[in-house]
Design a protein around this motif. Structure first.
Motif, PDB file in Angstrom:
ATOM      1  N   VAL A   5      -1.625  -7.008   0.180  1.00  0.00           N
ATOM      2  CA  VAL A   5      -1.099  -6.183  -0.912  1.00  0.00           C
ATOM      3  C   VAL A   5       0.438  -6.204  -0.944  1.00  0.00           C
ATOM      4  N   PHE A   6       1.079  -6.246   0.215  1.00  0.00           N
ATOM      5  CA  PHE A   6       2.545  -6.219   0.207  1.00  0.00           C
ATOM      6  C   PHE A   6       3.129  -7.582  -0.172  1.00  0.00           C
ATOM      7  N   ILE A   9       3.056  -7.345  -3.837  1.00  0.00           N
ATOM      8  CA  ILE A   9       4.167  -6.522  -4.339  1.00  0.00           C
ATOM      9  C   ILE A   9       5.461  -7.334  -4.306  1.00  0.00           C
ATOM     10  N   PHE A  28      10.324  -0.397  -1.897  1.00  0.00           N
ATOM     11  CA  PHE A  28       9.641   0.263  -3.014  1.00  0.00           C
ATOM     12  C   PHE A  28       9.091   1.611  -2.541  1.00  0.00           C
ATOM     13  N   ARG A  29       8.784   2.463  -3.487  1.00  0.00           N
ATOM     14  CA  ARG A  29       8.292   3.801  -3.141  1.00  0.00           C
ATOM     15  C   ARG A  29       6.838   3.735  -2.679  1.00  0.00           C
ATOM     16  N   ASP A  30       6.552   4.503  -1.608  1.00  0.00           N
ATOM     17  CA  ASP A  30       5.173   4.585  -1.109  1.00  0.00           C
ATOM     18  C   ASP A  30       4.289   5.254  -2.168  1.00  0.00           C
ATOM     19  N   GLU A  32       1.639   6.988  -1.665  1.00  0.00           N
ATOM     20  CA  GLU A  32       1.215   8.322  -1.224  1.00  0.00           C
ATOM     21  C   GLU A  32       2.327   8.924  -0.385  1.00  0.00           C
ATOM     22  N   HIS A  38      10.134   8.673   0.140  1.00  0.00           N
ATOM     23  CA  HIS A  38       9.311   7.843   1.044  1.00  0.00           C
ATOM     24  C   HIS A  38       9.332   6.420   0.491  1.00  0.00           C
ATOM     25  N   LEU A  40       9.262   2.169   1.385  1.00  0.00           N
ATOM     26  CA  LEU A  40       8.847   1.143   2.333  1.00  0.00           C
ATOM     27  C   LEU A  40       9.774  -0.064   2.173  1.00  0.00           C
ATOM     28  N   ASN A  88       4.896   1.314  12.015  1.00  0.00           N
ATOM     29  CA  ASN A  88       3.647   1.434  12.757  1.00  0.00           C
ATOM     30  C   ASN A  88       3.152   0.041  13.126  1.00  0.00           C
ATOM     31  N   GLY A  94      -1.329   3.171  14.150  1.00  0.00           N
ATOM     32  CA  GLY A  94      -1.650   3.718  12.824  1.00  0.00           C
ATOM     33  C   GLY A  94      -1.290   2.793  11.678  1.00  0.00           C
ATOM     34  N   GLN A  95      -1.179   1.493  11.967  1.00  0.00           N
ATOM     35  CA  GLN A  95      -0.817   0.547  10.902  1.00  0.00           C
ATOM     36  C   GLN A  95      -2.044   0.241  10.047  1.00  0.00           C
ATOM     37  N   THR A  96      -1.942   0.518   8.742  1.00  0.00           N
ATOM     38  CA  THR A  96      -3.075   0.247   7.846  1.00  0.00           C
ATOM     39  C   THR A  96      -2.835  -1.006   7.006  1.00  0.00           C
ATOM     40  N   VAL A  97      -1.600  -1.315   6.692  1.00  0.00           N
ATOM     41  CA  VAL A  97      -1.287  -2.536   5.929  1.00  0.00           C
ATOM     42  C   VAL A  97      -0.655  -3.534   6.892  1.00  0.00           C
ATOM     43  N   HIS A 101       6.330  -3.394   7.718  1.00  0.00           N
ATOM     44  CA  HIS A 101       7.055  -2.496   6.813  1.00  0.00           C
ATOM     45  C   HIS A 101       7.708  -1.372   7.610  1.00  0.00           C
ATOM     46  N   HIS A 103       8.975   2.467   7.149  1.00  0.00           N
ATOM     47  CA  HIS A 103       8.961   3.659   6.308  1.00  0.00           C
ATOM     48  C   HIS A 103      10.335   4.321   6.422  1.00  0.00           C
TER      49      HIS A 103
HETATM   50  P1  AMP Z   1       1.002   2.113   7.487  1.00  0.00           P
HETATM   51  O1  AMP Z   1      -0.035   3.173   7.722  1.00  0.00           O
HETATM   52  O2  AMP Z   1       2.211   2.223   8.352  1.00  0.00           O
HETATM   53  O3  AMP Z   1       0.394   0.730   7.500  1.00  0.00           O
HETATM   54  O4  AMP Z   1       1.548   2.392   6.023  1.00  0.00           O
HETATM   55  C1  AMP Z   1       1.067   1.773   4.871  1.00  0.00           C
HETATM   56  C2  AMP Z   1       1.645   2.542   3.713  1.00  0.00           C
HETATM   57  O5  AMP Z   1       1.511   1.743   2.551  1.00  0.00           O
HETATM   58  C3  AMP Z   1       0.963   3.879   3.421  1.00  0.00           C
HETATM   59  O6  AMP Z   1       1.916   4.912   3.497  1.00  0.00           O
HETATM   60  C4  AMP Z   1       0.417   3.694   1.997  1.00  0.00           C
HETATM   61  O7  AMP Z   1       0.515   4.873   1.233  1.00  0.00           O
HETATM   62  C5  AMP Z   1       1.307   2.595   1.456  1.00  0.00           C
HETATM   63  N1  AMP Z   1       0.742   1.779   0.408  1.00  0.00           N
HETATM   64  C6  AMP Z   1      -0.453   1.129   0.412  1.00  0.00           C
HETATM   65  N2  AMP Z   1      -0.606   0.429  -0.734  1.00  0.00           N
HETATM   66  C7  AMP Z   1       0.515   0.627  -1.454  1.00  0.00           C
HETATM   67  C8  AMP Z   1       0.977   0.171  -2.736  1.00  0.00           C
HETATM   68  N3  AMP Z   1       0.234  -0.637  -3.498  1.00  0.00           N
HETATM   69  N4  AMP Z   1       2.197   0.583  -3.161  1.00  0.00           N
HETATM   70  C9  AMP Z   1       2.953   1.396  -2.415  1.00  0.00           C
HETATM   71  N5  AMP Z   1       2.587   1.852  -1.195  1.00  0.00           N
HETATM   72  C10 AMP Z   1       1.383   1.481  -0.736  1.00  0.00           C
END
Ligand code: AMP
Ligand code: ZN
Length: 115
Positions: A5-6, A9, A28-30, A32, A38, A40, A88, A94-97, A101, A103
């Motif tokens: 996804v990044f 972007i 860019f702005r997070d 959530e 916030h 990234l 992260n 706690g890394q989801t993407v 990146h 924050h």
């Molecule tokens: P992390 O948990 O450190 O991997 O953070 C991933 C962050 O990416 C989270 O705060 C999400 O809200 C943010 N995020 C995921 N998809 C998008 C998107 N399409 N645009 C902006 N932020 C996103």
């Protein structure tokens, strides 16, 4: 990288609220936001986390930390009161993407330690 996804972007295939861009980095702005500001900051090049910086990306690492993060923080009005920078790494981090990146969080008091 496909299905990142990044990367999408960075390539402007997915819309985002961009606040900074140069040849190698975009911010860019997070979606959530966890704070009033916030943002990234990501390298356009796909690296999974800081573990992937390595010697070959030292200039990029320094550019992000020494140039881009301070510039974005100042432009977002965070330099006077302070802010937090978080990256992260992996599952327990706690890394989801899985695209490196940083924050930038600000506009409210931060707690320590984080949860
Ligand atoms: P992390 O948990 O450190 O991997 O953070 C991933 C962050 O990416 C989270 O705060 C999400 O809200 C943010 N995020 C995921 N998809 C998008 C998107 N399409 N645009 C902006 N932020 C996103
Ligand atoms: Zn990517």
């Amino acid at each position: 990288m496909a299905d990142c996804v990044f990367c999408k972007i960075a390539e402007r295939e997915i819309p985002s609220a961009v606040v900074y861009e140069d040849e190698d980095v975009i911010a860019f702005r997070d979606l959530e936001p966890q704070a009033p500001v916030h943002v990234l900051v990501i390298p356009k090049k796909h690296l999974e986390s800081v573990l992937d910086f390595g010697k070959e990306n030292k200039v990029l690492a320094a550019h992000i930390l020494a140039d881009v993060i301070p510039e974005v923080a100042k432009a977002q009005g965070l330099s006077a009161k302070g802010f937090r920078v978080v990256t992260n790494v992996g599952e327990e981090g706690g890394q989801t993407v899985k695209h490196l990146h940083f924050h930038i969080l600000g506009g409210r008091s931060m707690q320590w330690p984080p949860g």
